[in-house]
Scaffold this active site. Structure first.
Site, mmCIF file in Angstrom:
data_model
loop_
_atom_site.group_PDB
_atom_site.id
_atom_site.type_symbol
_atom_site.label_atom_id
_atom_site.label_comp_id
_atom_site.label_asym_id
_atom_site.label_seq_id
_atom_site.Cartn_x
_atom_site.Cartn_y
_atom_site.Cartn_z
ATOM 1 N N ASN A 9 0.866 -1.181 0.000
ATOM 2 C CA ASN A 9 0.000 0.000 0.000
ATOM 3 C C ASN A 9 0.902 1.231 0.000
ATOM 4 O O ASN A 9 1.466 1.588 1.035
ATOM 5 C CB ASN A 9 -0.902 -0.013 1.245
ATOM 6 C CG ASN A 9 -1.736 1.252 1.344
ATOM 7 O OD1 ASN A 9 -1.861 2.006 0.376
ATOM 8 N ND2 ASN A 9 -2.318 1.492 2.508
ATOM 9 N N HIS A 93 -9.665 0.808 4.648
ATOM 10 C CA HIS A 93 -8.406 1.069 5.352
ATOM 11 C C HIS A 93 -8.676 2.042 6.500
ATOM 12 O O HIS A 93 -9.513 2.938 6.381
ATOM 13 C CB HIS A 93 -7.380 1.656 4.372
ATOM 14 C CG HIS A 93 -5.999 1.707 4.944
ATOM 15 N ND1 HIS A 93 -5.606 2.693 5.817
ATOM 16 C CD2 HIS A 93 -4.925 0.889 4.791
ATOM 17 C CE1 HIS A 93 -4.356 2.476 6.169
ATOM 18 N NE2 HIS A 93 -3.912 1.388 5.564
ATOM 19 N N GLU A 95 -7.165 4.532 7.522
ATOM 20 C CA GLU A 95 -7.005 5.959 7.172
ATOM 21 C C GLU A 95 -8.246 6.470 6.446
ATOM 22 O O GLU A 95 -8.629 7.630 6.599
ATOM 23 C CB GLU A 95 -5.720 6.142 6.348
ATOM 24 C CG GLU A 95 -4.484 5.963 7.232
ATOM 25 C CD GLU A 95 -3.235 5.489 6.519
ATOM 26 O OE1 GLU A 95 -3.180 5.541 5.271
ATOM 27 O OE2 GLU A 95 -2.297 5.045 7.218
ATOM 28 N N GLU A 167 -5.491 -5.045 10.635
ATOM 29 C CA GLU A 167 -4.536 -3.964 10.825
ATOM 30 C C GLU A 167 -4.889 -3.181 12.095
ATOM 31 O O GLU A 167 -5.734 -2.271 12.045
ATOM 32 C CB GLU A 167 -4.576 -3.013 9.627
ATOM 33 C CG GLU A 167 -4.214 -3.665 8.313
ATOM 34 C CD GLU A 167 -3.622 -2.656 7.340
ATOM 35 O OE1 GLU A 167 -2.496 -2.887 6.892
ATOM 36 O OE2 GLU A 167 -4.279 -1.646 7.058
ATOM 37 N N GLY A 173 1.952 2.615 10.721
ATOM 38 C CA GLY A 173 2.852 3.747 10.559
ATOM 39 C C GLY A 173 3.498 4.224 11.844
ATOM 40 O O GLY A 173 4.080 5.303 11.883
ATOM 41 N N SER A 213 3.110 -1.683 10.447
ATOM 42 C CA SER A 213 4.559 -1.548 10.624
ATOM 43 C C SER A 213 5.320 -2.839 10.306
ATOM 44 O O SER A 213 6.319 -3.158 10.963
ATOM 45 C CB SER A 213 4.886 -1.060 12.043
ATOM 46 O OG SER A 213 4.339 0.232 12.260
ATOM 47 N N GLY A 234 2.718 -1.003 4.387
ATOM 48 C CA GLY A 234 2.647 0.403 4.028
ATOM 49 C C GLY A 234 4.024 0.997 3.801
ATOM 50 O O GLY A 234 4.618 0.850 2.735
HETATM 51 C C1 PEP Z 1 -0.955 0.145 5.775
HETATM 52 O O1 PEP Z 1 -0.891 1.182 5.137
HETATM 53 O O2 PEP Z 1 -1.884 -0.642 5.566
HETATM 54 C C2 PEP Z 1 0.068 -0.130 6.770
HETATM 55 C C3 PEP Z 1 -0.012 -1.242 7.445
HETATM 56 O O3 PEP Z 1 1.054 0.807 6.915
HETATM 57 P P1 PEP Z 1 2.461 0.599 7.683
HETATM 58 O O4 PEP Z 1 3.046 -0.694 7.191
HETATM 59 O O5 PEP Z 1 3.283 1.781 7.299
HETATM 60 O O6 PEP Z 1 2.167 0.527 9.136
#
Ligand code: PEP
Length: 261
Positions: A9, A93, A95, A167, A173, A213, A234
């Site tokens: 992503n 997601h 976000e 998630e 992040g 992460s 991500g």
């Molecule tokens: C994501 O965007 O779905 C995500 C898990 O981001 P990150 O790996 O940066 O935590």
């Protein structure tokens, strides 16, 4: 047998000028038997990534899609517009939920539209930190699944290649991650929720990814859990070295689960 999926992503990163090179580099460094790879760039970079991936076994995905087919929805992108550009789509997601007010009901509508249009959906679910600290993470995720899946036909979703990504919002992040054991327990809880929604044994056929992460250094903790079938990545998905390491580790799991023979 459930596939092993590594989905990138890219969020709101890359431009059409640089996305193709990045996708090509990642594709060339992540060829692992038995690992399904997906790159989800911003909408405007989809064509560049699709072109760069020609001849590679890497799918392109969108990060979102509108629930209507067309109309007065300024700034939005519909399923028919993605034809030829994307075969997967990330839905719900955190976000999108946090910054754009997406509800479970809306995510369900997007899911219906995506599946009807031939897109392979990755449905994201996960709790915020306060929910985890209060010990109600499984209830939160169960409610998210119920809110967007109730009344949907499991066979239709399975035929569409339906994938769920767990998630935890507090891990996205932030550099924090769930433990492998916690992610595995949530994958079990997710499949139990599907059973409660009438999926029966089909719940076992739904791949559950972990996201939050993920890096090449920690992905093994998740992929060594039999209930976890890959990762939604991500920040690390913008780094070819990281993607190479993540997919190499996924290849080990794919071989161990008999997906390479
Ligand atoms: C994501 O965007 O779905 C995500 C898990 O981001 P990150 O790996 O940066 O935590």
């Amino acid at each position: 047998m459930r596939p092993i999926v590594i989905a990138a992503n890219w969020k709101m990163n890359t431009t059409p000028a640089d996305a193709g090179d990045l996708a090509r580099t990642i594709a060339s460094r992540t060829r692992e038997p038995g690992v399904t790879r997906v790159i989800c760039p911003p909408f405007v970079s989809l064509a560049a990534v699709r072109d760069a991936l020609e001849g590679e076994d890497v799918a392109t995905g969108a990060q979102n899609v509108h629930q209507e087919l067309a109309g007065a929805y300024t700034g939005e992108v519909s399923v028919p517009m993605l034809a030829g550009l994307a075969t997967w789509v990330i839905l719900g997601h955190s976000e999108r939920r946090a910054y754009f007010g997406e509800t479970d009901e809306l995510v369900g509508k997007k899911l219906d539209r995506a599946v009807a249009g031939g897109l392979r959906p990755i449905l994201c679910v996960g709790e915020v930190l306060a929910d985890r600290e209060a010990g109600r993470e499984t209830q939160v995720v169960d409610a998210q699944l119920k809110g967007s899946l109730e009344g949907r036909d499991p066979a239709t979703l399975l035929a569409a290649g339906f994938v769920i990504a767990y998630e935890p919002v507090w891990a996205i992040g932030t550099g924090l991650t769930a433990s492998g054991a916690d992610a595995s327990a949530m994958a079990d809880a997710i499949r139990a929720s599907l059973v409660a929604l009438g999926w029966g044994s089909a719940a076992e056929d739904v791949p559950v990814l972990y996201g939050g992460s993920v890096t090449s250094a920690n992905v093994g903790e998740f992929l060594s859990e039999p209930a976890i079938d890959g990762a939604l990545v991500g920040g690390a998905s913008l780094k070819p070295d990281e993607m190479a390491g993540i997919c190499a580790r996924a290849g080990i799991t794919a071989a161990a689960r008999g997906l390479t023979s």
